[in-house]
Enzyme design. Structure first.
Site, PDB file in Angstrom:
ATOM      1  N   ARG A 111       8.344 -10.170  -9.214  1.00  0.00           N
ATOM      2  CA  ARG A 111       8.191  -9.197  -8.119  1.00  0.00           C
ATOM      3  C   ARG A 111       8.976  -7.972  -8.551  1.00  0.00           C
ATOM      4  NH1 ARG A 111       8.176  -9.712  -1.632  1.00  0.00           N
ATOM      5  NH2 ARG A 111       6.086 -10.376  -2.239  1.00  0.00           N
ATOM      6  N   HIS A 138      -0.700  -6.271  -4.984  1.00  0.00           N
ATOM      7  CA  HIS A 138      -0.184  -7.567  -4.516  1.00  0.00           C
ATOM      8  C   HIS A 138      -1.338  -8.576  -4.627  1.00  0.00           C
ATOM      9  CE1 HIS A 138       2.376 -10.388  -2.730  1.00  0.00           C
ATOM     10  NE2 HIS A 138       2.513  -9.922  -1.513  1.00  0.00           N
ATOM     11  N   GLN A 141      -1.461 -12.087  -2.822  1.00  0.00           N
ATOM     12  CA  GLN A 141      -1.672 -11.997  -1.375  1.00  0.00           C
ATOM     13  C   GLN A 141      -3.151 -11.777  -1.053  1.00  0.00           C
ATOM     14  OE1 GLN A 141       0.841 -11.960   1.372  1.00  0.00           O
ATOM     15  NE2 GLN A 141      -1.082 -12.391   2.391  1.00  0.00           N
ATOM     16  N   ASP A 229      -0.764  -3.395   7.545  1.00  0.00           N
ATOM     17  CA  ASP A 229       0.447  -3.752   6.799  1.00  0.00           C
ATOM     18  C   ASP A 229       1.545  -2.808   7.276  1.00  0.00           C
ATOM     19  OD1 ASP A 229       2.247  -4.780   4.936  1.00  0.00           O
ATOM     20  OD2 ASP A 229       1.361  -3.745   3.207  1.00  0.00           O
ATOM     21  N   CYS A 268      -0.366  -9.316   6.078  1.00  0.00           N
ATOM     22  CA  CYS A 268       0.303 -10.127   5.047  1.00  0.00           C
ATOM     23  C   CYS A 268       1.703 -10.552   5.453  1.00  0.00           C
ATOM     24  CB  CYS A 268       0.324  -9.363   3.724  1.00  0.00           C
ATOM     25  SG  CYS A 268       1.362  -7.887   3.732  1.00  0.00           S
ATOM     26  N   ARG A 296      -1.102 -18.704   1.112  1.00  0.00           N
ATOM     27  CA  ARG A 296      -0.403 -18.263  -0.101  1.00  0.00           C
ATOM     28  C   ARG A 296      -0.200 -19.457  -1.032  1.00  0.00           C
ATOM     29  NH1 ARG A 296       2.544 -13.565  -0.087  1.00  0.00           N
ATOM     30  NH2 ARG A 296       2.750 -13.998  -2.311  1.00  0.00           N
TER      31      ARG A 296
HETATM   32  N1   CP Z   1       3.512 -11.186   2.208  1.00  0.00           N
HETATM   33  C1   CP Z   1       4.535 -11.322   1.342  1.00  0.00           C
HETATM   34  O1   CP Z   1       4.406 -11.150   0.129  1.00  0.00           O
HETATM   35  O2   CP Z   1       5.696 -11.704   1.930  1.00  0.00           O
HETATM   36  P1   CP Z   1       7.131 -11.751   1.247  1.00  0.00           P
HETATM   37  O3   CP Z   1       7.553 -10.339   1.002  1.00  0.00           O
HETATM   38  O4   CP Z   1       7.984 -12.447   2.259  1.00  0.00           O
HETATM   39  O5   CP Z   1       7.039 -12.510  -0.042  1.00  0.00           O
HETATM   40  N1  NVA Z   2       3.318  -3.335   1.394  1.00  0.00           N
HETATM   41  C1  NVA Z   2       4.439  -4.230   1.611  1.00  0.00           C
HETATM   42  C2  NVA Z   2       3.996  -5.638   1.447  1.00  0.00           C
HETATM   43  C3  NVA Z   2       5.070  -6.665   1.702  1.00  0.00           C
HETATM   44  C4  NVA Z   2       4.622  -8.071   1.441  1.00  0.00           C
HETATM   45  C5  NVA Z   2       5.563  -3.901   0.648  1.00  0.00           C
HETATM   46  O1  NVA Z   2       5.282  -3.617  -0.527  1.00  0.00           O
HETATM   47  O2  NVA Z   2       6.718  -3.914   1.048  1.00  0.00           O
END
Ligand code: CP
Ligand code: NVA
Length: 311
Positions: A111, A138, A141, A229, A268, A296
C-alpha cells in the site's frame, strides 16, 4: 522485470479473460466455504507453503485484515509491516527492498503513497507484486466490488455503474476495468477533481463506455449501481476546499431515486456519513457495503491464487 511473474498492479495491464477467471474463482470459493469457520483452509490450499509480505505506507483496516484472512484460508502465511518500521522508512530503496524480499517471500503486497513505488517494486521483484492501494488505483477493491455486484445483480457486462464525487484512485481502477469487462461507467465529478485524463484516454482508445459529467443526476439516471468514496483520500491536503467543492455530490435518497428501481449502493469504506453519503443511503436497504467489505477476502484469495499460478 521477469515478465512471466504475475503482478497485480493496474487492472488495465491485464486482459478481460484474466479478470473473468479471478471473479469466477472468487464466486466459486465463496460458495464452497459457506457455513465454514473463517480460519478453515480451502480444500485445494493453493497458497500452502507460501508467504505473502505486506507493506503499508498508509493506514488500513480492510486491506490488512482481508489479505491476512485470505492467506490463512488459502493455506499460506503472512508477514506484515508498516514501511516506517522498515529500512524503507530510513531511505533504503524500493528496488533493494524488492530484491531482498524476493529471496524471503512468495509475493509482496504494497500500500503505497506513490503509484511509481508500486511499479518500481514490481520492476525489481522476482515474485508477484500486488497493489494494495496507491494514488493511482485500488484494483483489489474494484475486484471485490464487481464480485459483489455480480453476486447480487448478475453478470457485470452491460450494467451501468455511476461514480459520484472525487475522480480519485478508486475511480481510476473502475475506468481501467471498464473496457475489459464491458460495463458502462458514468462519472460525475467537479472539474477540479476530474478523473486522470490518461486513464480516460486509454479507456476510450479501447472502446470503454466511460462518460464524464459534472451533473450527478445525469450520471445516476437509470444506473444499476451508485458508488461513492471519501472526498478526502489519504494523502490529500486540501481538505477544506474538497469538502466545499464536493458538497453538491453527496449521494442522498433523492439521488438514489433516479437510479434503476433495483439499483444498489456501494462504498469501499471508510465512510463519512453526512459528507459523501447520507446515513439513510449507506445504512439503507439498497446498500451492499458489508457484503462488499467481506468480498475483499474472496476476491483477494483469487487474485493471490492467480499470482501463484494456481488458476
Ligand atoms: N477499502 C479499503 O481499502 O479499506 P482500508 O483502507 O481499511 O484497507
Ligand atoms: N480513496 C480512498 C480509498 C480508501 C480505501 C483513499 O485513497 O484514501
Amino acid at each position: 522485470m521477469t515478465t512471466s511473474v504475475r503482478h497485480f498492479t493496474d487492472l488495465w495491464t491485464l486482459d478481460g479473460a484474466t479478470l473473468r477467471t479471478i471473479l469466477d474463482d472468487a464466486a466459486a470459493r465463496q460458495l464452497a466455504r459457506k457455513g465454514w469457520l473463517q480460519g478453515r483452509v480451502d480444500a485445494d490450499a493453493p497458497a500452502r507453503d507460501r508467504t505473502l509480505a505486506m507493506i503499508f505506507q498508509k493506514n488500513s483496516t480492510r486491506t490488512r485484515f482481508s489479505f491476512d484472512a485470505a492467506m490463512r484460508q488459502l493455506g499460506g502465511d503472512v508477514i506484515i509491516s508498516t514501511a516506517n518500521d522498515m529500512q524503507l522508512g530510513r531511505g533504503e530503496t524500493i528496488e533493494d527492498t524488492a530484491r531482498v524480499l524476493s529471496r524471503m517471500v512468495d509475493a509482496i503486497m504494497l500500500r503505497a503513497n506513490r503509484h511509481e513505488d508500486i511499479l518500481a517494486l514490481a520492476e525489481a521483484s522476482t515474485v508477484p507484486v500486488i497493489n494494495g492501494l496507491s494514488d493511482g488505483g485500488h484494483p483489489c477493491q474494484i475486484m471485490a466490488d464487481l464480485l459483489t455486484l455480480e453476486t447480487h445483480r448478475g453478470p457485470i457486462a452491460g450494467k451501468t455503474l455511476a461514480w459520484v464525487g472525487d475522480g480519485n484512485n478508486m475511480c481510476s481502477s473502475f475506468i481501467h476495468a471498464a473496457p475489459l469487462l464491458g460495463y458502462r461507467l458514468n462519472i460525475a465529478c467537479p472539474a477540479d477533481y476530474a478523473p486522470n485524463p490518461d486513464d480516460l484516454a486509454r479507456a476510450w482508445t479501447h472502446q470503454g463506455q466511460v462518460n464524464v459529467t459534472t451533473d450527478p443526476r445525469e450520471a445516476v439516471e437509470g444506473a444499476d449501481c451508485v458508488m461513492a468514496d471519501t472526498w478526502v483520500s489519504m494523502g490529500d491536503l486540501d481538505t477544506e476546499q474538497r469538502l466545499k467543492t464536493l458538497a453538491p455530490y453527496q449521494v442522498d435518497g433523492s439521488l438514489m431515486d433516479l437510479a434503476a428501481k433495483d439499483g444498489v449502493f456501494l462504498h469501499c469504506l471508510p465512510a463519512h456519513r453526512g459528507e459523501e453519503v447520507t446515513a439513510e443511503v449507506i445504512d439503507g436497504p439498497r446498500s451492499l457495503i458489508w457484503d462488499q467489505a467481506e468480498n475483499r477476502i474472496h476476491a483477494q484469495k483469487s487474485i493471490l491464487a492467480w499470482c501463484f499460478g494456481a488458476i
